[in-house]
Scaffold this motif. Sequence first.
Motif, PDB file in Angstrom:
ATOM      1  N   MET A   1       0.826  -1.211   0.000  1.00 35.14           N
ATOM      2  CA  MET A   1       0.000   0.000   0.000  1.00 35.14           C
ATOM      3  C   MET A   1       0.860   1.261   0.000  1.00 35.14           C
ATOM      4  SD  MET A   1      -3.182  -0.726  -0.176  1.00 35.14           S
ATOM      5  CE  MET A   1      -3.954   0.762   0.427  1.00 35.14           C
ATOM      6  N   ALA A   2       1.914   1.254   0.806  1.00 29.32           N
ATOM      7  CA  ALA A   2       2.797   2.421   0.889  1.00 29.32           C
ATOM      8  C   ALA A   2       3.464   2.677  -0.456  1.00 29.32           C
ATOM      9  CB  ALA A   2       3.857   2.210   1.970  1.00 29.32           C
ATOM     10  N   SER A   3       3.829   1.589  -1.135  1.00 33.11           N
ATOM     11  CA  SER A   3       4.478   1.717  -2.437  1.00 33.11           C
ATOM     12  C   SER A   3       3.521   2.330  -3.459  1.00 33.11           C
ATOM     13  CB  SER A   3       4.953   0.346  -2.920  1.00 33.11           C
ATOM     14  OG  SER A   3       5.498   0.437  -4.203  1.00 33.11           O
ATOM     15  N   ILE A   4       2.254   1.897  -3.450  1.00 32.10           N
ATOM     16  CA  ILE A   4       1.253   2.432  -4.375  1.00 32.10           C
ATOM     17  C   ILE A   4       1.008   3.911  -4.094  1.00 32.10           C
ATOM     18  CG2 ILE A   4      -1.170   2.308  -5.078  1.00 32.10           C
ATOM     19  CD1 ILE A   4      -1.058  -0.700  -4.515  1.00 32.10           C
ATOM     20  N   TYR A   5       0.947   4.262  -2.802  1.00 23.03           N
ATOM     21  CA  TYR A   5       0.729   5.666  -2.417  1.00 23.03           C
ATOM     22  C   TYR A   5       1.874   6.545  -2.907  1.00 23.03           C
ATOM     23  CZ  TYR A   5       0.423   9.805   0.517  1.00 23.03           C
ATOM     24  OH  TYR A   5       0.372  11.104   0.951  1.00 23.03           O
ATOM     25  N   LYS A   6       3.104   6.051  -2.762  1.00 25.90           N
ATOM     26  CA  LYS A   6       4.276   6.822  -3.208  1.00 25.90           C
ATOM     27  C   LYS A   6       4.257   7.016  -4.726  1.00 25.90           C
ATOM     28  CE  LYS A   6       7.411   5.565   0.578  1.00 25.90           C
ATOM     29  NZ  LYS A   6       8.663   4.842   0.944  1.00 25.90           N
ATOM     30  N   LYS A   7       3.860   5.971  -5.457  1.00 24.91           N
ATOM     31  CA  LYS A   7       3.798   6.076  -6.914  1.00 24.91           C
ATOM     32  C   LYS A   7       2.748   7.094  -7.346  1.00 24.91           C
ATOM     33  CE  LYS A   7       5.474   1.427  -8.050  1.00 24.91           C
ATOM     34  NZ  LYS A   7       5.130   0.101  -8.651  1.00 24.91           N
ATOM     35  N   ARG A   8       1.586   7.050  -6.680  1.00 23.63           N
ATOM     36  CA  ARG A   8       0.528   8.003  -7.013  1.00 23.63           C
ATOM     37  C   ARG A   8       0.949   9.430  -6.674  1.00 23.63           C
ATOM     38  NH1 ARG A   8      -4.435   6.486  -8.312  1.00 23.63           N
ATOM     39  NH2 ARG A   8      -5.287   8.416  -7.458  1.00 23.63           N
ATOM     40  N   LEU A   9       1.639   9.581  -5.558  1.00 25.20           N
ATOM     41  CA  LEU A   9       2.114  10.903  -5.163  1.00 25.20           C
ATOM     42  C   LEU A   9       3.135  11.432  -6.173  1.00 25.20           C
ATOM     43  CD1 LEU A   9       2.225  13.208  -3.091  1.00 25.20           C
ATOM     44  CD2 LEU A   9       4.009  11.927  -1.870  1.00 25.20           C
ATOM     45  N   LEU A  10       4.038  10.538  -6.610  1.00 24.91           N
ATOM     46  CA  LEU A  10       5.041  10.932  -7.597  1.00 24.91           C
ATOM     47  C   LEU A  10       4.376  11.331  -8.916  1.00 24.91           C
ATOM     48  CD1 LEU A  10       7.981  11.204  -8.502  1.00 24.91           C
ATOM     49  CD2 LEU A  10       7.961   8.768  -9.080  1.00 24.91           C
ATOM     50  N   LEU A  11       3.376  10.569  -9.325  1.00 23.80           N
ATOM     51  CA  LEU A  11       2.661  10.882 -10.567  1.00 23.80           C
ATOM     52  C   LEU A  11       1.940  12.224 -10.461  1.00 23.80           C
ATOM     53  CD1 LEU A  11       1.208   7.396 -11.571  1.00 23.80           C
ATOM     54  CD2 LEU A  11       2.878   8.744 -12.846  1.00 23.80           C
ATOM     55  N   LYS A  12       1.379  12.519  -9.294  1.00 23.97           N
ATOM     56  CA  LYS A  12       0.683  13.797  -9.105  1.00 23.97           C
ATOM     57  C   LYS A  12       1.668  14.961  -9.140  1.00 23.97           C
ATOM     58  CE  LYS A  12      -3.506  12.395  -6.704  1.00 23.97           C
ATOM     59  NZ  LYS A  12      -4.405  12.626  -5.553  1.00 23.97           N
ATOM     60  N   ILE A  13       2.841  14.752  -8.565  1.00 26.63           N
ATOM     61  CA  ILE A  13       3.873  15.799  -8.595  1.00 26.63           C
ATOM     62  C   ILE A  13       4.322  16.047 -10.030  1.00 26.63           C
ATOM     63  CG2 ILE A  13       6.236  16.380  -7.914  1.00 26.63           C
ATOM     64  CD1 ILE A  13       5.722  14.848  -5.294  1.00 26.63           C
ATOM     65  N   LEU A  14       4.599  14.961 -10.756  1.00 27.58           N
ATOM     66  CA  LEU A  14       4.996  15.090 -12.161  1.00 27.58           C
ATOM     67  C   LEU A  14       3.887  15.723 -12.988  1.00 27.58           C
ATOM     68  CD1 LEU A  14       6.785  11.648 -12.723  1.00 27.58           C
ATOM     69  CD2 LEU A  14       7.865  13.893 -12.518  1.00 27.58           C
ATOM     70  N   SER A  15       2.647  15.359 -12.687  1.00 27.53           N
ATOM     71  CA  SER A  15       1.506  15.931 -13.388  1.00 27.53           C
ATOM     72  C   SER A  15       1.420  17.429 -13.141  1.00 27.53           C
ATOM     73  CB  SER A  15       0.213  15.252 -12.924  1.00 27.53           C
ATOM     74  OG  SER A  15      -0.910  15.864 -13.517  1.00 27.53           O
ATOM     75  N   PHE A  16       1.613  17.836 -11.902  1.00 30.13           N
ATOM     76  CA  PHE A  16       1.537  19.250 -11.565  1.00 30.13           C
ATOM     77  C   PHE A  16       2.650  20.037 -12.259  1.00 30.13           C
ATOM     78  CE2 PHE A  16       2.473  22.881  -8.741  1.00 30.13           C
ATOM     79  CZ  PHE A  16       1.234  23.505  -8.793  1.00 30.13           C
ATOM     80  N   ILE A  17       3.866  19.463 -12.263  1.00 30.09           N
ATOM     81  CA  ILE A  17       4.990  20.109 -12.945  1.00 30.09           C
ATOM     82  C   ILE A  17       4.704  20.237 -14.432  1.00 30.09           C
ATOM     83  CG2 ILE A  17       7.426  19.850 -13.587  1.00 30.09           C
ATOM     84  CD1 ILE A  17       7.872  18.520 -10.867  1.00 30.09           C
ATOM     85  N   SER A  18       4.058  19.204 -15.001  1.00 29.10           N
ATOM     86  CA  SER A  18       3.698  19.232 -16.420  1.00 29.10           C
ATOM     87  C   SER A  18       2.664  20.317 -16.698  1.00 29.10           C
ATOM     88  CB  SER A  18       3.155  17.866 -16.843  1.00 29.10           C
ATOM     89  OG  SER A  18       2.663  17.901 -18.165  1.00 29.10           O
ATOM     90  N   VAL A  19       1.682  20.446 -15.822  1.00 26.84           N
ATOM     91  CA  VAL A  19       0.612  21.430 -16.010  1.00 26.84           C
ATOM     92  C   VAL A  19       1.154  22.855 -15.970  1.00 26.84           C
ATOM     93  CG1 VAL A  19      -1.478  22.419 -14.987  1.00 26.84           C
ATOM     94  CG2 VAL A  19      -1.240  19.937 -15.191  1.00 26.84           C
ATOM     95  N   ILE A  20       2.032  23.139 -15.010  1.00 28.76           N
ATOM     96  CA  ILE A  20       2.550  24.508 -14.882  1.00 28.76           C
ATOM     97  C   ILE A  20       3.769  24.740 -15.761  1.00 28.76           C
ATOM     98  CG2 ILE A  20       1.711  24.701 -12.507  1.00 28.76           C
ATOM     99  CD1 ILE A  20       4.680  24.462 -11.619  1.00 28.76           C
ATOM    100  N   ARG A  21       4.133  23.725 -16.554  1.00 27.48           N
ATOM    101  CA  ARG A  21       5.305  23.823 -17.442  1.00 27.48           C
ATOM    102  C   ARG A  21       6.543  24.253 -16.638  1.00 27.48           C
ATOM    103  NH1 ARG A  21       3.306  24.685 -22.722  1.00 27.48           N
ATOM    104  NH2 ARG A  21       1.307  23.632 -22.874  1.00 27.48           N
ATOM    105  N   GLY A  22       6.901  23.434 -15.658  1.00 28.76           N
ATOM    106  CA  GLY A  22       8.000  23.761 -14.751  1.00 28.76           C
ATOM    107  C   GLY A  22       9.286  24.137 -15.465  1.00 28.76           C
ATOM    108  N   TYR A  23       9.575  23.468 -16.575  1.00 24.70           N
ATOM    109  CA  TYR A  23      10.788  23.764 -17.351  1.00 24.70           C
ATOM    110  C   TYR A  23      10.743  25.197 -17.876  1.00 24.70           C
ATOM    111  CZ  TYR A  23      13.871  23.733 -21.444  1.00 24.70           C
ATOM    112  OH  TYR A  23      14.824  24.046 -22.370  1.00 24.70           O
ATOM    113  N   ASN A  24       9.577  25.606 -18.411  1.00 22.06           N
ATOM    114  CA  ASN A  24       9.451  26.963 -18.945  1.00 22.06           C
ATOM    115  C   ASN A  24       9.575  28.015 -17.849  1.00 22.06           C
ATOM    116  OD1 ASN A  24       9.034  25.783 -21.399  1.00 22.06           O
ATOM    117  ND2 ASN A  24       6.878  26.325 -21.583  1.00 22.06           N
TER     118      ASN A  24
END
Length: 301
Positions: A1-24
């Motif tokens: 369960m902890a592993s699944i939670y960490k993966k979902r959290l990582l995906l949400k962080i990456l998703s947020f960075i993608s949405v705000i165009r963190g690189y730009n």
Amino acid sequence: MASIYKKRLLLKILSFISVIRGYNILVLVIAQYLTSIFILAHDLPVRQVLFDPNLFFMVLATASVAASGYIINNFYDSEKDLINRPQKTMLDRFVSQRTKLSVYFLLNMFGIFFASYISFRAVVFFSLYIFAIWFYSHRLKKILFINNLVASVITITPFFAVFLYYKNFDTVILVHAAFLYLIILMREMVKDLENMKGDLVQGYRTIPIVYGENLSKGLLTVLTFLSMIPVYFLIFTFEIGKMYYFFYGAVALLLLFLLILYFSRAKWQYLLLHNLLKFIIVAGVFSILLIDVEALLSRVF
């Protein structure tokens, strides 16, 4: 369960960075500081510019408002992007639309708060900038010709915030700005070619949809040669140090751009052109360091 939670959290962080165009956003921050150090406040010590609290809060305000702009743009374009960029859209959807809107308002509040540290005029400037981004995303984005022109103005506006702060409007700066604006405008027009399928389905009136790809390519050819006019003046009229290496390279890349444009028909080819223009913009940001290398070393050390 902890592993699944960490993966979902990582995906949400990456998703947020993608949405705000963190690189730009990162490139924008670097660009504002380099522009301030080497062009707008070139007579001041680097340390004084870097640790100027007003500039720091202006950059924070710009980053916050720009990030919120990417969010509201993503919000309105979610259906179109599902067609044009399915993989990116699937990643972006790990953050709900409700959460995106909440963060959008929060970032705008932060932007105004940071601007309030500088001056009331800064608050007015960023308030108008926030409204302009929203109005573009909500209304202007589907209007023929206006969409490209306004999008390019919105992209270059953060640099005018720094110009206003330093009250430096030398001709060489305006020529630099003209070159940057034309490259950004070209990138917006290439994006229209790249995203024709989704734009057509969602009812966007863009140049390639209304007038066809050939007219779009003709306009891009004209803009390419127009962009070489400020390049000519920057190389042969103004003192730009060793930055002329960048502009010679930019001319070569723009000629390559025209060659690829002539033969382009598929989406991946337009994506290549888009990335080529983006590379010119990013390379131009870091080439600011070449304006006066000796002065850089003396000012730092």
